[in-house]
Enzyme design. Structure first.
Site, short mmCIF file in Angstrom:
data_model
loop_
_atom_site.label_atom_id
_atom_site.label_comp_id
_atom_site.label_asym_id
_atom_site.label_seq_id
_atom_site.Cartn_x
_atom_site.Cartn_y
_atom_site.Cartn_z
CG ASP A 98 46.27 54.06 41.55
OD1 ASP A 98 46.22 53.81 42.90
OD2 ASP A 98 46.37 53.20 40.81
CB ILE A 281 39.93 45.96 40.66
CG1 ILE A 281 39.64 45.18 42.00
CG2 ILE A 281 39.86 45.09 39.23
CD1 ILE A 281 38.38 44.53 42.20
#
Ligand code: G3H
Ligand code: 13P
Ligand code: ZN
Length: 335
Positions: A98, A281
């Site tokens: 990420d 999330i």
């Protein structure tokens, strides 16, 4: 060089093709520790949802990059054993970097068995972003690793509001970016941001319970992007809803969260019906874990065994991830 294919992981290609056709989004949940990864795998297996396990560079520093990589791999093994025990189908698991910010970081993840990476060049100029993203794509595709790029800047938690043009993704740049980089998916900026304070109070209205109602996401920009590159996979970062209930428990048990506001779940649900194939999330998990731990210590101040308070935190996470898969992302039952 470790290939993710030998570890039972998958890249995002088939996941996104199915999500696009089925009008749902694959959950991308961040993890930093054992309880988080156990909760993600348990919830996704039990709801029969594909999943993207995300590792940020902060997570790599916190938990040790080698350990995290093996935890990602261990998650696949745990999932397979649990699937047999529960009589469920095994689920596709992707291990994803990420917000990678350099070619070297992306290469190191690819070489150590990640099946997908994000190169976030959104803070660079358009040209530099293309150059950096293409460098990562050229390397990753040699090993069938998928790459997510980003166009448009997501506001950080303490960022000042900046000019609309430099914040939201500009649809007219998207075709050139995708064609020149060869990227597999694109994170866009349509009003979401990271953390638990996504909007300033003055940008919101309040409902009768005093809960902040933020302005709508820029669905017009999303639609324009879809028109420019039909069928191309879009990613939504900063998609936590920052549930008022979790914030209430935290603050009722000694916490001091102020002006917390997230993206209402109806808006994320609406986005999943579009080309949005991946929804990130992290903050909602942090909030529910914190709520469970704070409440535990308030109720049982004598406890000091980490299992006593991390166990309830893990249960709270499982419930939250199941809820997202079943009621928000539509990914439950899609394996
Ligand atoms: O993109 C942000 C994610 O929530 C990861 O956060 O960099 O604090 O691990 P982190
Ligand atoms: P949240 O802070 O809204 O959970 O976003 C997480 C994210 O985008 C990770 O990349
Ligand atoms: Zn993000």
């Amino acid at each position: 060089m470790t290939s993710y294919k030998d570890l039972g992981l998958v890249n995002t290609k088939e996941m996104f093709a199915k999500a696009m056709a089925g009008k749902y989004a694959v959950p991308a949940y961040n993890f930093n520790n054992m309880e988080q990864i156990q909760a993600i795998i348990t919830a996704c297996l039990e709801t029969q949802s594909p999943v993207i396990l995300q590792v940020s560079s902060g997570a790599r520093k916190y938990a040790n990059q080698t350990l995290l990589q093996f935890m990602g791999q261990g998650a696949v093994e745990m999932m397979k054993v649990m699937a047999v025990e529960k009589g469920l189908k095994p689920i596709p698991v992707c291990l994803h970097l990420d917000h990678g910010d350099t070619f070297e970081l992306c290469k190191s993840c690819i070489d150590s068995g990640f099946s997908s990476v994000m190169i976030d060049g959104s803070h660079h100029s358009f040209e530099k972003n293309i150059e950096l993203t293409k460098q990562v794509v050229d390397y990753a595709h040699k090993f069938d690793v998928t790459v997510e790029g980003e166009l448009g800047v997501l506001a950080g938690i303490e960022d000042d509001v900046v000019a609309e043009k430099s914040t939201y993704t500009q649809p007219e740049e998207v075709i050139e970016f995708v064609q020149k980089t060869g990227v597999d998916s694109l994170a866009i900026s349509i009003g979401t941001s990271h953390g638990a304070n996504k909007f300033k109070p003055e940008q919101c209205t309040k409902n009768t319970d005093g809960v902040f109602i933020p302005p709508e996401l820029r669905f017009d920009i999303l639609e324009e992007i879809e028109r420019k590159i039909p069928g191309f996979s879009i990613v939504l970062h900063g998609s936590s809803s920052v549930p008022a209930e979790a914030v209430k428990i935290i603050n009722a048990n000694g916490g001091a969260l102020k002006d917390s506001v997230g993206i209402p779940e109806e808006q994320i649900r609406k986005a999943t019906k579009s080309a949005v194939c991946k929804v990130n999330i992290d903050s909602d998990g942090r909030l529910w874990m914190t709520a469970a731990i704070r409440k535990h210590f308030n109720d049982k101040p004598q406890d000091f065994d980490p299992r006593q308070y991390l166990g309830p935190a893990r249960l709270a996470l499982i419930a939250m991830y199941k809820h997202k898969n079943e009621n928000v992302l539509g990914s439950a039952g899609k394996v």
